[in-house]
Design an enzyme around this catalytic site. Structure first.
Site, PDB file in Angstrom:
ATOM      1  N   ASN A 139      -9.579  -7.425   3.805  1.00 15.42           N
ATOM      2  CA  ASN A 139      -9.179  -8.362   2.735  1.00 15.42           C
ATOM      3  C   ASN A 139      -8.187  -9.423   3.201  1.00 15.42           C
ATOM      4  OD1 ASN A 139      -7.165  -6.371   2.792  1.00 15.42           O
ATOM      5  ND2 ASN A 139      -6.628  -6.726   0.662  1.00 15.42           N
ATOM      6  N   ARG A 161       0.664  -8.236  10.843  1.00 13.67           N
ATOM      7  CA  ARG A 161       1.831  -7.482  10.371  1.00 13.67           C
ATOM      8  C   ARG A 161       2.044  -6.194  11.159  1.00 13.67           C
ATOM      9  NH1 ARG A 161       2.141  -8.352   4.102  1.00 13.67           N
ATOM     10  NH2 ARG A 161       0.899  -6.490   3.870  1.00 13.67           N
ATOM     11  N   CYS A 178      -4.161  -5.912  -2.540  1.00 16.70           N
ATOM     12  CA  CYS A 178      -3.573  -4.625  -2.938  1.00 16.70           C
ATOM     13  C   CYS A 178      -2.477  -4.798  -3.984  1.00 16.70           C
ATOM     14  CB  CYS A 178      -3.044  -3.894  -1.713  1.00 16.70           C
ATOM     15  SG  CYS A 178      -1.991  -4.952  -0.713  1.00 16.70           S
ATOM     16  N   GLU A 198       6.191  -2.497   6.374  1.00 14.25           N
ATOM     17  CA  GLU A 198       5.693  -3.608   7.191  1.00 14.25           C
ATOM     18  C   GLU A 198       6.424  -4.862   6.720  1.00 14.25           C
ATOM     19  OE1 GLU A 198       1.352  -3.680   7.100  1.00 14.25           O
ATOM     20  OE2 GLU A 198       1.401  -2.431   8.895  1.00 14.25           O
TER      21      GLU A 198
HETATM   22  N1  LIG Z   1      -0.888  -1.630   0.820  1.00 15.59           N
HETATM   23  C1  LIG Z   1      -1.398  -2.634   1.500  1.00 15.59           C
HETATM   24  O1  LIG Z   1      -0.700  -3.354   2.213  1.00 15.59           O
HETATM   25  C2  LIG Z   1      -2.875  -2.923   1.411  1.00 15.59           C
HETATM   26  C3  LIG Z   1      -3.341  -4.151   1.851  1.00 15.59           C
HETATM   27  C4  LIG Z   1      -4.696  -4.417   1.756  1.00 15.59           C
HETATM   28  C5  LIG Z   1      -5.572  -3.463   1.247  1.00 15.59           C
HETATM   29  N2  LIG Z   1      -5.083  -2.288   0.823  1.00 15.59           N
HETATM   30  C6  LIG Z   1      -5.981  -1.297   0.221  1.00 15.59           C
HETATM   31  O2  LIG Z   1      -7.198  -1.212   0.945  1.00 15.59           O
HETATM   32  C7  LIG Z   1      -8.240  -0.861   0.072  1.00 15.59           C
HETATM   33  C8  LIG Z   1      -9.378  -1.857   0.241  1.00 15.59           C
HETATM   34  O3  LIG Z   1     -10.044  -1.710   1.399  1.00 15.59           O
HETATM   35  P1  LIG Z   1     -11.320  -0.736   1.552  1.00 15.59           P
HETATM   36  O4  LIG Z   1     -11.873  -0.395   0.215  1.00 15.59           O
HETATM   37  O5  LIG Z   1     -12.188  -1.327   2.560  1.00 15.59           O
HETATM   38  O6  LIG Z   1     -10.542   0.525   2.068  1.00 15.59           O
HETATM   39  P2  LIG Z   1     -11.005   1.621   3.121  1.00 15.59           P
HETATM   40  O7  LIG Z   1      -9.869   2.566   3.244  1.00 15.59           O
HETATM   41  O8  LIG Z   1     -12.319   2.165   2.775  1.00 15.59           O
HETATM   42  O9  LIG Z   1     -11.169   0.785   4.457  1.00 15.59           O
HETATM   43  C9  LIG Z   1     -10.090   0.105   5.036  1.00 15.59           C
HETATM   44  C10 LIG Z   1     -10.336  -0.009   6.528  1.00 15.59           C
HETATM   45  O10 LIG Z   1     -10.273   1.283   7.092  1.00 15.59           O
HETATM   46  C11 LIG Z   1     -11.416   1.522   7.871  1.00 15.59           C
HETATM   47  N3  LIG Z   1     -11.685   2.951   7.902  1.00 15.59           N
HETATM   48  C12 LIG Z   1     -12.467   3.678   7.080  1.00 15.59           C
HETATM   49  N4  LIG Z   1     -12.471   4.968   7.472  1.00 15.59           N
HETATM   50  C13 LIG Z   1     -11.658   5.050   8.548  1.00 15.59           C
HETATM   51  C14 LIG Z   1     -11.239   6.103   9.401  1.00 15.59           C
HETATM   52  N5  LIG Z   1     -11.652   7.368   9.241  1.00 15.59           N
HETATM   53  N6  LIG Z   1     -10.397   5.811  10.411  1.00 15.59           N
HETATM   54  C15 LIG Z   1      -9.943   4.563  10.606  1.00 15.59           C
HETATM   55  N7  LIG Z   1     -10.305   3.528   9.842  1.00 15.59           N
HETATM   56  C16 LIG Z   1     -11.152   3.769   8.819  1.00 15.59           C
HETATM   57  C17 LIG Z   1     -12.504   0.695   7.246  1.00 15.59           C
HETATM   58  O11 LIG Z   1     -13.505   0.437   8.180  1.00 15.59           O
HETATM   59  C18 LIG Z   1     -11.723  -0.553   6.866  1.00 15.59           C
HETATM   60  O12 LIG Z   1     -11.610  -1.432   7.950  1.00 15.59           O
HETATM   61  C19 LIG Z   1      -7.663  -0.931  -1.313  1.00 15.59           C
HETATM   62  O13 LIG Z   1      -7.349   0.369  -1.744  1.00 15.59           O
HETATM   63  C20 LIG Z   1      -6.403  -1.737  -1.123  1.00 15.59           C
HETATM   64  O14 LIG Z   1      -5.403  -1.530  -2.082  1.00 15.59           O
HETATM   65  C21 LIG Z   1      -3.765  -1.987   0.894  1.00 15.59           C
END
Ligand SMILES: NC(=O)c1ccc[n+]([C@@H]2O[C@H](COP(=O)([O-])OP(=O)(O)OC[C@H]3O[C@@H](n4cnc5c(N)ncnc54)[C@H](O)[C@@H]3O)[C@@H](O)[C@H]2O)c1
Length: 483
Positions: free
Chosen positions: A151, A159, A283, A459
């Protein structure tokens, strides 16, 4: 500029060959395949770890003030490539192009800011109460595995990379499989800045190809993950096996409280801007709206009219103000959450489904749900899309309790003209960050972090470098004290 394709970087060599099949990368605005991303495997992880060990020996021995110079050069390279980043971000994940270019500029600033921290990385010497001196020396934790989502495919890796490199750590970065070209260009910027081999490496593709091997590796001493709480929990559990340090930036479900004394039209206009920014895929996006009953209708009217004026379409077109969702799975989830809310009594005031006129891409209409009941799934499950759930309150204590009622605690917002109420909200909202009369919570000079199930660690800001440091205490005397 020739058309670029995603690659992985191991040591200082770029590659695309793999023993695993590649994955298609899809343009969410058209549904068309852009190219394929090579999927790295445990073999690539083993090679990357060897280079990382050599890279760590070299990089950690470079004084902080010199590492700072590399960080500033990375920032310059990012700015030079801002057009490439803008195009890659817009086509790989659908962000409106002008905002995508802005992401490059703010990512560059992360490196500049952290360069200052690298320059100021000092130890301490204090007098021991047992005699002699204690020296407290910051040391980098070692090899970092960083996993970043799609995203903010440049800002979020930045970061992680900036404080890790400032601290003297080396990083194996796994960008999202949906945004591999952005990760590739970032790796090219690090290389162009002259970083020694093995300091920043990029492993691409399916997380299952690399994540288990990285998580098992004893040599990886730190995990930094941004993504969903579900995956964060899994990685925390896996980290326990080798007692790795973790930083987790996880999901959010931010409440917005509109008090009766707020500047309601201004609040509604700003709320619409931030709610639908990046198609709601932020997020910290406001997603549960608690409106005081005296001002609810006035707020909703302005908010709806702003939402109706959004121009959905091709993220590369200058007139577009809202692009597609990043993936089709998100559309199914939003449809499910909207229909559940309506079944439980909410009124659908706007949108609520796929934008049919854009039906090849993954477009969802700006959606406003009113009178959403607390038991609706959308009040506890993060929508991560352009859906605003509106509900009313009469008593502020009740609104705060409802705002705090989810597992999340990343961002919270409130609009009021009263300083007393603002202080109370800041103190009582269970959230890592609170915006009073504004939504701007992402600052490279301040911590970005969540509480409860929204994360662990910090972060951004001065403290972020500590996530990548240990502090060694040495008690040295020049004469052996009497026993
Ligand atoms: N707190 C923050 O700073 C922040 C920032 C951006 C997004 N988010 C969160 O991220 C989510 C949105 O992204 P999403 O739906 O793609 O989340 P997701 O957790 O499904 O995926 C996030 C990333 O993690 C990777 N991933 C998946 N399984 C993994 C594993 N076993 N090991 C390592 N990497 C793995 C995915 O390929 C992707 O690149 C939302 O919940 C959002 O709130 C949080």
């Amino acid at each position: 500029m020739p058309e670029q394709h995603p690659k992985y970087l191991i040591g200082d060599t770029w590659g695309t060959a793999s023993d695993l099949p590649p994955m298609a990368v899809v343009n969410p605005a058209t549904g068309d395949t852009l190219y394929e991303v090579p999927c790295c495997s445990p073999k690539h992880v083993a090679q990357a770890l060897q280079h990382a060990e050599a890279g760590f020996a070299e990089w950690s021995a470079i004084p902080g003030w010199q590492r700072a110079q590399y960080l500033r050069r990375i920032a310059e390279e990012i700015v030079k490539r801002r057009e490439d980043f803008g195009r890659a971000i817009a086509t790989e994940m659908g962000r409106v192009h002008a905002m995508a270019i802005g992401e490059a500029d703010s990512a560059a600033q992360q490196f500049v800011w952290m360069a200052g921290e690298a320059e100021r990385l000092f130890g301490q010497t204090i007098t021991s109460r047992f005699g002699g001196h204690l020296s407290i020396t910051p040391e980098p934790v070692g090899i970092v595995a960083a996993f970043s989502p799609w995203n903010f495919p440049l800002g979020l890796p930045a970061r992680k990379l900036a404080p890790a490199l400032a601290a003297g750590c080396v990083v194996i970065l796994r960008p999202s499989e949906q945004t591999p070209l952005v990760g590739t260009i970032l790796g090219e910027c690090c290389q162009a800045a002259g970083l020694p081999s093995g300091v920043v490496q990029i492993l691409q593709g399916d997380p299952q190809g690399v994540s288990p091997a990285l998580m098992e590796a004893e040599a990886v001493r730190k995990i930094s993950f941004t993504g969903s709480t579900r995956v964060g929990r899994l990685l925390m559990a896996q980290s326990a096996q080798t007692v790795k340090r973790v930083s987790m930036e996880l999901g959010g479900h931010a409440p917005l409280i509109i008090c009766p004394d707020a500047d309601v039209p201004a609040a509604a206009r700003l709320a619409a801007k931030f709610k639908f920014m990046n198609t709601g895929q932020i997020c910290g996006s406001p997603s549960r709206f608690f409106l005081h009953e005296e001002v609810a209708e006035a707020f909703t009217e302005v908010f709806m009219s702003e939402a109706e004026n959004l121009r959905i379409g091709d993220p590369m077109a200058s007139e577009t103000t809202m692009g597609p969702m990043a993936s089709p799975a998100q559309l199914d989830k939003l449809e499910r959450l909207v229909s559940d809310a309506v079944e439980r009594g909410a009124t659908l005031r706007l949108g609520g489904g796929r934008a049919r006129e854009q039906n090849k891409g993954f477009f969802f209409t700006p959606t406003v749900l009113e009178n959403v009941t607390d038991d609706a799934e959308i009040m506890s499950e993060e929508p991560f899309g352009p859906v605003a759930s509106l509900t009313t309150y009469s008593d502020l204590s009740d609104a705060i309790a409802r705002a705090n009622s989810t597992q999340y605690g990343l961002a919270a917002y409130a609009f009021t003209r009263s300083e007393v109420v603002a202080r109370r909200l800041s103190a009582e909202l269970q959230s890592g960050m609170v915006g009073i009369n504004n939504f701007q919570l992402s600052h490279f000079e301040a911590p970005f972090s969540g509480v409860k199930h929204s994360g662990v660690g910090i972060e951004g800001g001065q403290m972020a470098i500590n996530e990548y440091l240990t502090f060694k205490t040495t008690h040295a005397e020049f004469e052996v004290p009497a026993a």
